[in-house]
Design a protein around this motif. Structure first.
Motif, short mmCIF file in Angstrom:
data_model
loop_
_atom_site.label_atom_id
_atom_site.label_comp_id
_atom_site.label_asym_id
_atom_site.label_seq_id
_atom_site.Cartn_x
_atom_site.Cartn_y
_atom_site.Cartn_z
N ASP A 107 18.28 -15.11 12.79
CA ASP A 107 19.32 -14.89 14.18
C ASP A 107 20.62 -15.53 13.68
N LEU A 108 20.60 -16.70 13.11
CA LEU A 108 21.70 -17.40 12.38
C LEU A 108 22.77 -16.46 11.84
N TRP A 109 22.11 -15.82 10.56
CA TRP A 109 23.21 -14.96 10.09
C TRP A 109 23.27 -13.80 10.88
N GLN A 110 22.61 -13.18 11.68
CA GLN A 110 22.79 -12.16 12.62
C GLN A 110 24.00 -12.48 13.63
N VAL A 111 23.96 -13.81 13.98
CA VAL A 111 25.17 -14.28 14.88
C VAL A 111 26.70 -13.93 14.17
N VAL A 112 26.40 -14.44 12.88
CA VAL A 112 27.98 -14.50 12.22
C VAL A 112 28.31 -12.82 11.99
N ALA A 113 27.17 -12.11 11.64
CA ALA A 113 27.37 -10.62 11.53
C ALA A 113 27.59 -10.10 12.72
N LYS A 114 27.25 -10.40 13.76
CA LYS A 114 27.51 -9.73 15.14
C LYS A 114 28.86 -10.02 15.63
N LEU A 115 29.49 -11.24 15.53
CA LEU A 115 30.65 -11.62 15.43
C LEU A 115 31.69 -10.77 14.88
N SER A 116 31.37 -10.62 13.55
CA SER A 116 32.11 -9.69 12.38
C SER A 116 32.25 -8.28 13.22
N GLY B 187 19.66 -19.34 -0.65
CA GLY B 187 19.00 -19.00 0.54
C GLY B 187 19.77 -18.17 1.54
N LEU B 188 19.85 -18.41 2.80
CA LEU B 188 20.32 -17.60 3.79
C LEU B 188 22.08 -17.27 3.55
N PRO B 189 22.83 -18.59 3.46
CA PRO B 189 24.13 -18.73 3.01
C PRO B 189 24.34 -17.73 1.99
N GLY B 190 23.47 -17.50 1.07
CA GLY B 190 23.86 -16.46 -0.21
C GLY B 190 24.39 -15.10 0.36
N ALA B 191 23.78 -14.87 1.58
CA ALA B 191 24.08 -13.25 2.17
C ALA B 191 25.62 -13.26 2.51
N VAL B 192 26.32 -14.29 3.12
CA VAL B 192 27.48 -14.23 3.19
C VAL B 192 28.51 -14.56 2.09
N LEU B 193 27.96 -15.57 1.24
CA LEU B 193 28.81 -15.51 0.09
C LEU B 193 28.83 -14.21 -0.80
N ALA B 194 27.65 -13.41 -0.97
CA ALA B 194 27.81 -12.16 -1.46
C ALA B 194 28.51 -11.27 -0.91
#
Length: 456
Positions: free
Chosen positions: A284-293, A419-426
């Motif tokens: 959900d933490l990653w999804q919040v950033v993706a949803k805002l985007s 970890g999870l931050p790797g998704a947004v770095l990619a």
């Protein structure tokens, strides 16, 4: 709208004549005047779509807030996965057939024989895409739901696709106000139905299906608006299918297939992998950033699709004017987008709890790379829209495939390490590379084109 015109031999001769007035400052003034004209027109037309954009963004924000607050842990991610599943079904019509419809119907008179052939071919391709998607869904299943839910899902997608085709026809006919009204209705009904069912305590399955079916119900006002605009006049059923129209629209359909395979499907698989690896609550933490985007991406995409792309497509026979338009919009958007995304980052500590929920404020740690990647993505879209306007299917598919392949490699390298931050770095690295490649190819092609024009 664009005062510049291609230079002929007389212009070139005058540029080298012993005229005491130097030509360079005048050319620069003309360029600045053209840019100001383009900027004013772009901003004015963009503001014209503001009502629809604000309505859609408000509906999405309300929905995200309710799911983040009232749904069980991981509910926000499930909402995103359901919306992604909807996108898997609607990408071929919306990003393929309907884009082609706007291009080919724009110069035609509604109700004319050629108009009916293009519209009939679009409806046939949409039906074929829905049939293939239904077969795949029947084999794979619908998020573990039963057959009744599958039938309701397919019905909602069919209605939503029909509404999208009517909206594209209205846009091609220049009925921007009617198109905006449809967008407002779509946002209001979808968000309203999901909010009511969620607050009343229905299961997430029923909430999500209500969200889809309410959006599909906008086909009724779409029919009324299309009939009033004359889009449906002289239509017959069954309508003959034109092979020429099918071939023409198929180019855009192939582009949409690449978006589906290398974009929506990749996003779906990535979310599924993150849920399996880190759990739904942490995802959900990653999804919040993706949803805002997704929210501001929706705003940007709506403006570009209704303002930038139709104008760029109309300049297809004027390459120099098209280049001037693209460059002017690029120079306008680069700093404006950087400023806007910078404000979002600066406000992250109170913006994320406000839009979602206090316990999801930790998602701010992932926001920086996401914003950098989005800035590069938006600017690269300007060049990719040019490929769509020119119907350069091969180049478009190649860009999408290379982008997805690079993203997959980056995920393999970065997820195990960060970890999870790797998704947004990619994400940031992916679109940084895409933008750099787009700029390189564009300036190279521009130089070759200008040399060819001067030689002629």
């Amino acid at each position: 709208m664009l005062p510049l015109r291609p230079r002929g031999r007389a212009d070139i001769c005058r540029a080298h004549s012993p005229d005491p007035a130097p030509p360079v400052p005048q050319a620069a003034t003309t360029t600045r005047a053209a840019q100001l004209t383009i900027w004013r027109g772009f901003v004015r037309n963009s503001l014209g779509t503001g009502v629809a954009v604000v309505a859609r963004a408000a509906g999405a924000l309300l929905l995200n807030k309710l799911f983040a607050t009232y749904a069980p842990a991981g509910g926000l991610t499930l909402l995103a996965q359901f919306q992604n599943l909807m996108a898997l079904f609607t990408t071929l019509p919306n990003d393929g057939v309907h884009v082609g419809v706007v291009k080919y119907l724009a110069p035609l008179r509604p109700g004319s024989p050629r108009y009916r052939l293009w519209l009939g071919a679009a409806a046939g391709l949409n039906a074929a895409a829905l049939l293939v998607g239904t077969i795949v869904l029947a084999v794979q299943g619908l998020l573990g739901w039963g057959w009744a839910s599958l039938g309701a899902f397919v019905l909602g997608i069919a209605l939503l696709t029909a509404q999208g085709l009517l909206g594209a026809a209205l846009l091609a006919a220049g009925r921007l106000r009617a198109y905006i009204m449809l967008s407002v209705a779509l946002a209001a009904l979808g968000a309203g139905a999901a909010s009511i069912t969620l607050l009343r305590g229905y299961s997430l399955e029923l909430v999500l299906l209500a969200y889809l079916l309410a959006q599909g119900a906008t086909v009724l006002p779409a029919l009324a608006l299309a009939a009033r605009a004359g889009v449906l006049q002289h239509l017959r059923w069954p309508a003959p299918i034109s092979r020429v129209a099918v071939r023409g629209l198929s180019q855009f359909l192939l582009m949409a297939v690449s978006t589906l395979v290398f974009g929506k499907a990749v996003e779906y698989v990535l979310r599924d992998h993150l849920m399996a690896t880190y759990g739904a609550a942490r995802t959900d933490l990653w999804q919040v950033v993706a949803k805002l985007s997704d929210n501001y991406t929706m705003v940007f995409a709506a403006v570009m699709s209704s303002v930038f792309y139709p104008r760029l497509a109309a300049l297809g026979a004027q390459p120099r004017a098209a280049r001037t338009y693209l460059q002017s919009v690029l120079l306008l958007l680069a700093p404006v987008l950087a400023l806007g995304l910078g404000v979002v980052f600066a406000c992250r500590s109170w913006l994320l709890p406000l839009l979602f929920a206090p316990h999801l404020a930790r998602a701010g740690e992932l926001l920086g790379p996401q914003l950098v990647g989005d800035w590069a993505k938006f600017l690269s879209w300007l060049f990719i829209f040019q490929l769509v306007a020119k119907a350069r299917t091969g180049a478009y598919v190649a860009v999408q495939a290379a982008s997805a392949a690079g993203f997959a490699v980056l995920l393999v390298l970065l997820l195990p390490r960060y970890g999870l931050p790797g998704a947004v770095l990619a994400h940031a690295a992916r679109y940084g590379l895409v933008l750099a490649a787009c700029l390189g190819f564009y300036w190279r092609a521009k130089g070759a084109s200008m040399r060819h024009e001067n030689a002629a």
